[in-house]
Design an enzyme around this catalytic site. Structure first.
Site, mmCIF file in Angstrom:
data_model
loop_
_atom_site.group_PDB
_atom_site.id
_atom_site.type_symbol
_atom_site.label_atom_id
_atom_site.label_comp_id
_atom_site.label_asym_id
_atom_site.label_seq_id
_atom_site.Cartn_x
_atom_site.Cartn_y
_atom_site.Cartn_z
ATOM 1 N N GLY A 46 0.852 -1.189 0.000
ATOM 2 C CA GLY A 46 0.000 0.000 0.000
ATOM 3 C C GLY A 46 0.879 1.226 0.000
ATOM 4 O O GLY A 46 1.985 1.204 0.540
ATOM 5 N N GLN A 51 3.132 9.908 0.738
ATOM 6 C CA GLN A 51 4.390 9.193 0.987
ATOM 7 C C GLN A 51 5.412 9.446 -0.125
ATOM 8 O O GLN A 51 6.598 9.186 0.056
ATOM 9 C CB GLN A 51 4.144 7.683 1.108
ATOM 10 N N CYS A 96 5.396 -0.054 7.377
ATOM 11 C CA CYS A 96 5.159 1.113 6.530
ATOM 12 C C CYS A 96 6.439 1.475 5.790
ATOM 13 O O CYS A 96 7.509 1.497 6.400
ATOM 14 C CB CYS A 96 4.720 2.278 7.416
ATOM 15 N N LEU A 97 6.332 1.769 4.498
ATOM 16 C CA LEU A 97 7.524 2.119 3.726
ATOM 17 C C LEU A 97 8.150 3.420 4.227
ATOM 18 O O LEU A 97 9.342 3.649 4.023
ATOM 19 C CB LEU A 97 7.182 2.243 2.232
ATOM 20 N N HIS A 138 -4.828 1.731 7.188
ATOM 21 C CA HIS A 138 -3.465 2.269 7.338
ATOM 22 C C HIS A 138 -3.218 3.389 6.313
ATOM 23 O O HIS A 138 -2.720 4.465 6.669
ATOM 24 C CB HIS A 138 -2.464 1.112 7.158
ATOM 25 N N GLU A 139 -3.576 3.133 5.052
ATOM 26 C CA GLU A 139 -3.340 4.138 3.997
ATOM 27 C C GLU A 139 -4.238 5.357 4.177
ATOM 28 O O GLU A 139 -3.820 6.494 3.971
ATOM 29 C CB GLU A 139 -3.551 3.520 2.606
ATOM 30 N N HIS A 142 -2.813 7.740 6.549
ATOM 31 C CA HIS A 142 -1.766 8.599 5.969
ATOM 32 C C HIS A 142 -2.370 9.885 5.406
ATOM 33 O O HIS A 142 -1.805 10.960 5.549
ATOM 34 C CB HIS A 142 -1.032 7.873 4.838
#
Ligand code: ZN
Length: 186
Positions: A46, A51, A96-97, A138-139, A142
């Site tokens: 994701g 991001q 998370c990236l 989660h996304e 963000h």
């Protein structure tokens, strides 16, 4: 198709609420393509637009690299709105990236309903559960400036703070490009 650098924990663009996208455009299509390229290259499932430094209300999801989800289709969610969440709060480990090498179990509701626009800017809605619901939550966070680590409390939070500081200052050990946020100076 270039990969884009991924902004780290606490970067300003990741702490601000993103803006709704008014209309489809060539730039938007390119951003979506670049986000998938970036996410796949970094082995993520994701990725939110902020991001990669774009403060727009958009995220992409592709669970197909995960065992058991090989047939799942990639999702583009523009201007998403979670209209309902229900079911038990279940613990699932998240990563998370933008927060490399941190994995923590987080409690969130098991099911949700979401409205959004797809890659063709057509209105869609979806009911999701289990792991897909988790990635969407989660996304979606963000896009509101929230990290999964914000949910940690007490001992678990204290343990992770030094790691978050390193990531913030560009000292994370990653094999993909991370952006340096000039605002992160302390
Ligand atoms: Zn994330």
């Amino acid at each position: 198709m270039p990969t884009l650098p991924i902004y780290p924990y606490d970067a300003q663009v990741l702490r601000e609420e993103t803006k709704d996208i008014g209309a489809p455009s060539g730039e938007l299509t390119q951003l979506i393509v670049d986000m998938f390229t970036t996410m796949h290259a970094a082995k993520g499932i994701g990725l939110a637009a902020n991001q990669v430094g774009a403060g727009q209300s958009l995220f992409v999801v592709d669970l197909s690299p995960m065992e058991g989800y090989e047939d799942s289709k990639p999702l583009v969610m523009i201007n998403p709105e979670i209209t309902d969440m229900w079911g038990d709060d279940i613990p699932i480990e998240e990563g998370c990236l933008s927060v490399p090498n941190v994995r923590e179990e987080i409690l969130r509701p098991e099911m949700l309903h979401i409205r959004y626009r797809d890659a063709n800017f057509e209105a869609q809605e979806l009911e999701a559960d289990a792991f897909l619901a988790r990635v969407i939550q989660h996304e979606y966070d963000h896009l509101q400036g929230i990290f999964f680590t914000d949910y940690l409390r007490g001992f678990r939070k204290r343990l992770v703070i030094p790691v978050l500081k390193k990531i913030k200052h560009g000292e994370a050990d990653v094999d993909y490009a991370m952006a340096v946020d000039p605002v992160l100076v302390d």
